[in-house]
Design a protein around this motif. Structure first.
Motif, PDB file in Angstrom:
ATOM      1  N   LYS A  31     -20.872   7.363 -28.122  1.00  0.00           N
ATOM      2  CA  LYS A  31     -19.541   6.567 -28.819  1.00  0.00           C
ATOM      3  C   LYS A  31     -18.473   6.304 -27.932  1.00  0.00           C
ATOM      4  O   LYS A  31     -17.962   5.268 -27.392  1.00  0.00           O
ATOM      5  N   ARG A  32     -18.340   7.405 -26.884  1.00  0.00           N
ATOM      6  CA  ARG A  32     -17.480   7.275 -25.837  1.00  0.00           C
ATOM      7  C   ARG A  32     -17.830   6.093 -24.594  1.00  0.00           C
ATOM      8  O   ARG A  32     -16.918   5.686 -24.258  1.00  0.00           O
ATOM      9  N   ASP A  33     -18.934   6.037 -24.226  1.00  0.00           N
ATOM     10  CA  ASP A  33     -19.629   5.186 -23.563  1.00  0.00           C
ATOM     11  C   ASP A  33     -19.356   3.578 -24.126  1.00  0.00           C
ATOM     12  O   ASP A  33     -19.195   2.948 -23.180  1.00  0.00           O
TER      13      ASP A  33
ATOM     14  N   LEU B 112     -24.728  14.230 -27.794  1.00  0.00           N
ATOM     15  CA  LEU B 112     -25.093  13.202 -27.736  1.00  0.00           C
ATOM     16  C   LEU B 112     -24.347  11.809 -28.331  1.00  0.00           C
ATOM     17  O   LEU B 112     -24.320  10.856 -27.531  1.00  0.00           O
ATOM     18  N   MET B 113     -24.349  12.041 -29.664  1.00  0.00           N
ATOM     19  CA  MET B 113     -23.853  10.900 -30.271  1.00  0.00           C
ATOM     20  C   MET B 113     -22.269  10.650 -29.661  1.00  0.00           C
ATOM     21  O   MET B 113     -21.912   9.406 -29.864  1.00  0.00           O
TER      22      MET B 113
END
Length: 54
Positions: free
Chosen positions: A50-52, A45-46
């Motif tokens: 971060k990618r988003d 999820l982290m």
């Protein structure tokens, strides 16, 4: 320390994925499968968040 509310869920996962989770659990000296799964979910999820942001 405050208790975190939890909920029991039942899931089915492929045996090969379970083997990978158990390998991670052993390599990280994690005491149980639930904790290993929670760590992996949180990490995923982290990484997704971060990618988003990029």
């Amino acid at each position: 320390m405050a208790r975190i509310e939890t909920q029991r869920i039942d899931i089915r996962i492929p045996v090969t994925l379970l083997e990978e989770i158990e390998k991670y659990q052993e390599e990280q000296s994690i005491p149980n499968r639930t904790t290993a799964l929670l760590e992996l979910v949180r990490a995923g999820l982290m990484a997704s968040k971060k990618r988003d942001k990029e």
